[in-house]
Write an enzyme that holds these catalytic residues in place. Sequence first.
Site, short mmCIF file in Angstrom:
data_model
loop_
_atom_site.label_atom_id
_atom_site.label_comp_id
_atom_site.label_asym_id
_atom_site.label_seq_id
_atom_site.Cartn_x
_atom_site.Cartn_y
_atom_site.Cartn_z
N GLU A 144 31.56 39.01 75.86
CA GLU A 144 30.23 39.47 76.52
C GLU A 144 30.69 38.87 77.87
O GLU A 144 30.13 39.41 79.08
CB GLU A 144 28.91 38.59 75.80
CG GLU A 144 28.41 39.48 74.82
CD GLU A 144 29.52 39.32 73.41
OE1 GLU A 144 29.01 39.94 72.46
OE2 GLU A 144 30.25 38.27 73.43
N HIS A 194 20.29 35.93 65.09
CA HIS A 194 19.90 37.37 65.88
C HIS A 194 18.45 37.51 66.00
O HIS A 194 17.78 38.64 66.15
CB HIS A 194 20.47 38.40 64.86
CG HIS A 194 21.88 38.45 64.69
ND1 HIS A 194 22.79 37.36 64.14
CD2 HIS A 194 22.80 39.52 65.11
CE1 HIS A 194 24.13 37.64 64.33
NE2 HIS A 194 24.32 39.00 64.79
#
Length: 331
Positions: free
Chosen positions: A60, A129
């Site tokens: 990322e 998450h």
Amino acid sequence: MSKIFMFDALRAATDEEMEKDLTVCVIGEDVGHYGGSYKVTKDLHSKYGDLRVLDTPIAENSFTGMAIGAAITGLRPIVEGMNMSFLLLAFNQISNNAGMLRYTSGGNFTLPLVIRGPGGVGRQLGAEHSQRLEAYFQAIPGLKIVACSTPYNAKGLLKSAIRDNNPVVFFEHVLLYNLQEEIPEEEYLLPLNKAEVVRSGKDITILTYSRMRHHVIQALPTLLKEGYDPEVIDLISLKPLDIDSISVSVRKTHKVLIVEECMKTAGIGAELIAQINEYLFDELDAPVVRLSSQDIPTPYNGSLEQATVIQPSQIIDSVKNIIISSKAITT
């Protein structure tokens, strides 16, 4: 008008902007051949090629930095975070580069960059998450932050975000992708800095955004049946907050309830209370109340997970309590 899912509305916005502007591209994990973790980029690679819909390694920080560099040099990248929680790994790039470079370059660079993807508390996705990152990014100067909540505003807002010359962090809730709504077939754009008055009312202002908009709507039938008349505002723009629209409502109702999925400590609600007290304190008949998620990592257990998130019954009780207490104060 056509009735479509929210993920299809986001896909249509991306497709239309890529077709219109050759500088628009998509970068992220599994955005190409797989079509995105929630199918927002489904089949776009076959239409635009593997370089305009670029599958990246699981890195990322690297591909967000690459997208920032691409934006500086004339492209309009859309970075998809497979889950917005993963973009914590790119926090340095988003903060020190995306948010600052237009300023630190003296305006020599623009950053037409969209960072989008699923976030919020899903259904048993686990703590890592299920993070709500809007408050993390709100503190970064130079960013615009948008939270869509319906297929209609998702499409209009994403198209505007792609055309904007500033970095926009675009939050989509993981549980709203299958929400359906009729939207116009002709092109439309929505402003990135305006709240939406979902329902006009005179008794109390309810400020909310993202998935909590729908929890508030679920609470409305009971409140209306019992004689309460709330005004509901979907913030949409989390940075900057549309304090003008909020002010109009508060001057009418004189009472405020904030309903958010963000954490209570230093969340969006905390900033709202600060601004309301700063600009509208004399308009209030009662203290501002916020309903926020608990300050704990989201549990995996389904019952515990549900208990951490605000439910419609809590909204109903809070509206009643605020109105009753305000009457007692004013009398």
